[in-house]
Design a protein around this motif. Structure first.
Motif, PDB file in Angstrom:
ATOM      1  N   LEU A  14      22.481 -12.358  14.877  1.00  0.00           N
ATOM      2  CA  LEU A  14      21.979 -12.117  16.230  1.00  0.00           C
ATOM      3  C   LEU A  14      21.527 -13.418  16.894  1.00  0.00           C
ATOM      4  CD1 LEU A  14      19.991  -8.794  15.737  1.00  0.00           C
ATOM      5  CD2 LEU A  14      22.297  -9.110  16.635  1.00  0.00           C
ATOM      6  N   CYS A  15      20.894 -14.298  16.130  1.00  0.00           N
ATOM      7  CA  CYS A  15      20.471 -15.596  16.706  1.00  0.00           C
ATOM      8  C   CYS A  15      21.669 -16.470  17.037  1.00  0.00           C
ATOM      9  CB  CYS A  15      19.553 -16.304  15.731  1.00  0.00           C
ATOM     10  SG  CYS A  15      17.953 -15.503  15.506  1.00  0.00           S
ATOM     11  N   ALA A  16      22.697 -16.407  16.205  1.00  0.00           N
ATOM     12  CA  ALA A  16      23.888 -17.206  16.481  1.00  0.00           C
ATOM     13  C   ALA A  16      24.641 -16.698  17.691  1.00  0.00           C
ATOM     14  CB  ALA A  16      24.794 -17.209  15.251  1.00  0.00           C
ATOM     15  N   GLU A  17      24.538 -15.411  17.979  1.00  0.00           N
ATOM     16  CA  GLU A  17      25.229 -14.843  19.135  1.00  0.00           C
ATOM     17  C   GLU A  17      24.429 -14.986  20.424  1.00  0.00           C
ATOM     18  OE1 GLU A  17      25.961 -10.847  18.084  1.00  0.00           O
ATOM     19  OE2 GLU A  17      27.559 -11.307  16.630  1.00  0.00           O
ATOM     20  N   ALA A  18      23.186 -15.459  20.338  1.00  0.00           N
ATOM     21  CA  ALA A  18      22.345 -15.605  21.540  1.00  0.00           C
ATOM     22  C   ALA A  18      22.683 -16.898  22.264  1.00  0.00           C
ATOM     23  CB  ALA A  18      20.878 -15.537  21.161  1.00  0.00           C
ATOM     24  N   LEU A  19      23.947 -17.100  22.550  1.00  0.00           N
ATOM     25  CA  LEU A  19      24.392 -18.341  23.186  1.00  0.00           C
ATOM     26  C   LEU A  19      23.967 -18.409  24.644  1.00  0.00           C
ATOM     27  CD1 LEU A  19      25.973 -20.942  22.748  1.00  0.00           C
ATOM     28  CD2 LEU A  19      28.057 -19.714  23.371  1.00  0.00           C
ATOM     29  N   ASP A  20      24.026 -17.262  25.347  1.00  0.00           N
ATOM     30  CA  ASP A  20      23.657 -17.260  26.771  1.00  0.00           C
ATOM     31  C   ASP A  20      22.167 -17.548  26.947  1.00  0.00           C
ATOM     32  OD1 ASP A  20      26.262 -16.655  27.328  1.00  0.00           O
ATOM     33  OD2 ASP A  20      25.923 -14.478  27.431  1.00  0.00           O
ATOM     34  N   LEU A  21      21.351 -16.988  26.032  1.00  0.00           N
ATOM     35  CA  LEU A  21      19.905 -17.265  26.103  1.00  0.00           C
ATOM     36  C   LEU A  21      19.619 -18.744  25.886  1.00  0.00           C
ATOM     37  CD1 LEU A  21      16.929 -16.341  26.181  1.00  0.00           C
ATOM     38  CD2 LEU A  21      17.112 -15.879  23.721  1.00  0.00           C
ATOM     39  N   ALA A  22      20.307 -19.345  24.928  1.00  0.00           N
ATOM     40  CA  ALA A  22      20.081 -20.758  24.637  1.00  0.00           C
ATOM     41  C   ALA A  22      20.546 -21.646  25.791  1.00  0.00           C
ATOM     42  CB  ALA A  22      20.797 -21.151  23.357  1.00  0.00           C
ATOM     43  N   ARG A  23      21.696 -21.317  26.408  1.00  0.00           N
ATOM     44  CA  ARG A  23      22.194 -22.149  27.514  1.00  0.00           C
ATOM     45  C   ARG A  23      21.294 -22.039  28.728  1.00  0.00           C
ATOM     46  NH1 ARG A  23      26.619 -24.737  29.243  1.00  0.00           N
ATOM     47  NH2 ARG A  23      27.709 -24.322  27.281  1.00  0.00           N
ATOM     48  N   ALA A  39      27.814 -27.552  21.323  1.00  0.00           N
ATOM     49  CA  ALA A  39      28.216 -28.528  20.299  1.00  0.00           C
ATOM     50  C   ALA A  39      27.879 -28.064  18.902  1.00  0.00           C
ATOM     51  CB  ALA A  39      27.551 -29.868  20.578  1.00  0.00           C
ATOM     52  N   GLY A  40      27.739 -26.758  18.676  1.00  0.00           N
ATOM     53  CA  GLY A  40      27.492 -26.249  17.341  1.00  0.00           C
ATOM     54  C   GLY A  40      26.085 -25.714  17.190  1.00  0.00           C
ATOM     55  N   LEU A  41      25.773 -25.254  15.999  1.00  0.00           N
ATOM     56  CA  LEU A  41      24.465 -24.697  15.690  1.00  0.00           C
ATOM     57  C   LEU A  41      24.132 -24.973  14.240  1.00  0.00           C
ATOM     58  CD1 LEU A  41      25.068 -21.835  13.952  1.00  0.00           C
ATOM     59  CD2 LEU A  41      25.786 -21.106  16.211  1.00  0.00           C
ATOM     60  N   VAL A  49      17.631 -20.182  14.374  1.00  0.00           N
ATOM     61  CA  VAL A  49      18.874 -20.921  14.604  1.00  0.00           C
ATOM     62  C   VAL A  49      18.665 -21.878  15.773  1.00  0.00           C
ATOM     63  CG1 VAL A  49      21.307 -20.734  15.270  1.00  0.00           C
ATOM     64  CG2 VAL A  49      20.328 -19.076  13.677  1.00  0.00           C
ATOM     65  N   THR A  50      19.235 -23.071  15.659  1.00  0.00           N
ATOM     66  CA  THR A  50      19.177 -24.082  16.729  1.00  0.00           C
ATOM     67  C   THR A  50      20.576 -24.286  17.279  1.00  0.00           C
ATOM     68  OG1 THR A  50      17.292 -25.211  15.759  1.00  0.00           O
ATOM     69  CG2 THR A  50      18.598 -26.452  17.323  1.00  0.00           C
ATOM     70  N   HIS A  51      20.723 -24.096  18.597  1.00  0.00           N
ATOM     71  CA  HIS A  51      21.985 -24.327  19.296  1.00  0.00           C
ATOM     72  C   HIS A  51      21.958 -25.714  19.932  1.00  0.00           C
ATOM     73  CE1 HIS A  51      23.579 -20.156  19.052  1.00  0.00           C
ATOM     74  NE2 HIS A  51      22.280 -19.816  19.044  1.00  0.00           N
ATOM     75  N   VAL A  67      18.265 -26.164  21.383  1.00  0.00           N
ATOM     76  CA  VAL A  67      17.546 -24.945  21.767  1.00  0.00           C
ATOM     77  C   VAL A  67      17.394 -24.087  20.518  1.00  0.00           C
ATOM     78  CG1 VAL A  67      17.488 -22.944  23.282  1.00  0.00           C
ATOM     79  CG2 VAL A  67      18.555 -25.069  24.060  1.00  0.00           C
ATOM     80  N   THR A  68      16.176 -23.864  20.114  1.00  0.00           N
ATOM     81  CA  THR A  68      15.892 -23.080  18.915  1.00  0.00           C
ATOM     82  C   THR A  68      15.481 -21.666  19.327  1.00  0.00           C
ATOM     83  OG1 THR A  68      15.158 -25.062  17.764  1.00  0.00           O
ATOM     84  CG2 THR A  68      14.516 -22.954  16.816  1.00  0.00           C
ATOM     85  N   VAL A  69      16.170 -20.677  18.734  1.00  0.00           N
ATOM     86  CA  VAL A  69      15.871 -19.266  18.976  1.00  0.00           C
ATOM     87  C   VAL A  69      15.500 -18.632  17.648  1.00  0.00           C
ATOM     88  CG1 VAL A  69      17.349 -19.110  21.009  1.00  0.00           C
ATOM     89  CG2 VAL A  69      18.309 -18.667  18.746  1.00  0.00           C
ATOM     90  N   ALA A  70      14.753 -17.574  17.724  1.00  0.00           N
ATOM     91  CA  ALA A  70      14.281 -16.890  16.504  1.00  0.00           C
ATOM     92  C   ALA A  70      14.233 -15.388  16.739  1.00  0.00           C
ATOM     93  CB  ALA A  70      12.905 -17.421  16.102  1.00  0.00           C
ATOM     94  N   ARG A  71      14.162 -14.660  15.636  1.00  0.00           N
ATOM     95  CA  ARG A  71      14.083 -13.197  15.678  1.00  0.00           C
ATOM     96  C   ARG A  71      13.099 -12.743  14.615  1.00  0.00           C
ATOM     97  NH1 ARG A  71      16.663  -9.057  12.908  1.00  0.00           N
ATOM     98  NH2 ARG A  71      17.887 -10.582  11.735  1.00  0.00           N
TER      99      ARG A  71
END
Length: 308
Positions: A14-23, A39-41, A49-51, A67-71
């Motif tokens: 889920l964190c890896a798929e949160a690309l729109d939130l990170a952008r 450029a990867g994660l 996960v850090t995008h 951009v670091t996201v968490a769940r």
């Protein structure tokens, strides 16, 4: 087992798929148009996960928006942790910071600048300032002064206050000041060697000027001696035309301005005029008339009659 060993290095789905939130978070933190492609994660831990996004801002080549996201555990919603700009593997970085004490070079100081010295500077060592407590056996110590007063009081009838006492510490301090010793710190042996090496490199025997000099400074009349132990090997140049004027030079240094290298010859003076006072030289005011010349004022007829 520690918590670090239990973390999974596999990115959370889920964190890896949160690309729109990170952008969107990166674009909100950065200026418009400077966030590039993804450029990867990387997995920072369990459900963290850090995008990475490319940075198109000028002057930040190779940098990336991280951009670091968490769940939370058993949660379906991914939240934002932080947004930072980090250098990548080939990022353009500033030079490594060097302390000012290591960056300072001779000639960098200007008017009003202050250069503090370290308390443990190897170039300095404690000097005699007159404020040190004299030793117990010293003739100026308080213990010895009291003994002198007690002995004098036994053989004299005067009041102790009127008896002569040992010299006060101020007198020694005044002598030390006269000798130039009244300083908190003086040059150590290391400081002397460092200064001597530096002066020898600048104005020493191995410089090109000294190699081509006709003589050394030890025999030059423009050399001004200096005191202390350094005066045995160095002096100050006082020749205004020398490249070392006003500088501390080695006694083995030399230049073309040596006082005895070449003595300027005096300009030749003409011989004085010779006057012979034993004879008189006539000097006519008018030239003598020739035999065939016509007298001044005579006309041509009278000249012809004279000839006839």
């Amino acid at each position: 087992m520690s918590a670090a060993t239990t973390r999974s290095r596999t990115p959370d789905r889920l964190c890896a798929e949160a690309l729109d939130l990170a952008r969107s978070a990166a674009e909100e933190a950065a200026a418009p148009g400077v966030v590039g492609e993804h450029a990867g994660l990387s997995s920072e831990g369990d459900r963290v996960v850090t995008h990475f996004f490319e940075c198109k801002e000028l002057g930040y080549r190779g940098w990336r928006w991280a951009v670091t996201v968490a769940r939370a555990s058993r949660a379906k919603v991914v939240t934002l942790d932080e947004v930072v700009l980090l250098p990548g593997p080939d990022a353009l970085l500033a030079p490594e910071w060097v302390p000012w004490s290591e960056r300072l070079r001779p000639g960098d100081m200007g008017p009003g600048d202050l250069l503090p010295t370290d308390a443990e500077d190897l170039r300095l060592e404690p000097g005699y300032s007159g404020e040190d407590e004299p030793g117990p056996n010293s003739p100026v110590s308080h213990e010895m002064a009291e003994l002198v007063e007690a002995e004098d009081a036994e053989v004299t009838s005067g009041a102790p206050a009127s008896l002569p006492v040992a010299p006060s510490r101020g007198s020694i301090a005044s002598v030390a000041e006269e000798l130039g010793m009244r300083r908190a710190r003086v040059l150590s042996r290391y400081g002397l060697h460092v200064a001597a090496d530096r002066w020898e490199d600048s104005f020493g025997a191995k410089t090109p000027m000294a190699q081509a000099a006709p003589a050394t400074c030890v025999s030059c009349g423009f050399l001004t001696p200096i005191g202390g132990s350094l005066g045995q090997a160095f002096g100050v140049c006082a020749n205004e035309f020398s490249p070392a004027d006003g500088r501390v030079v080695s006694l083995t240094y030399g230049c073309g301005g040596h006082s005895e290298a070449a003595v300027m010859p005096k300009p030749p003076r003409p011989a004085p005029p010779v006057i012979d006072e034993t004879r008189v030289d006539p000097f006519p005011l008018r030239p003598a008339p020739d035999s065939g010349s016509v007298p001044v004022g005579a006309d041509e007829d009278s000249a012809e009659l004279g000839h006839s």
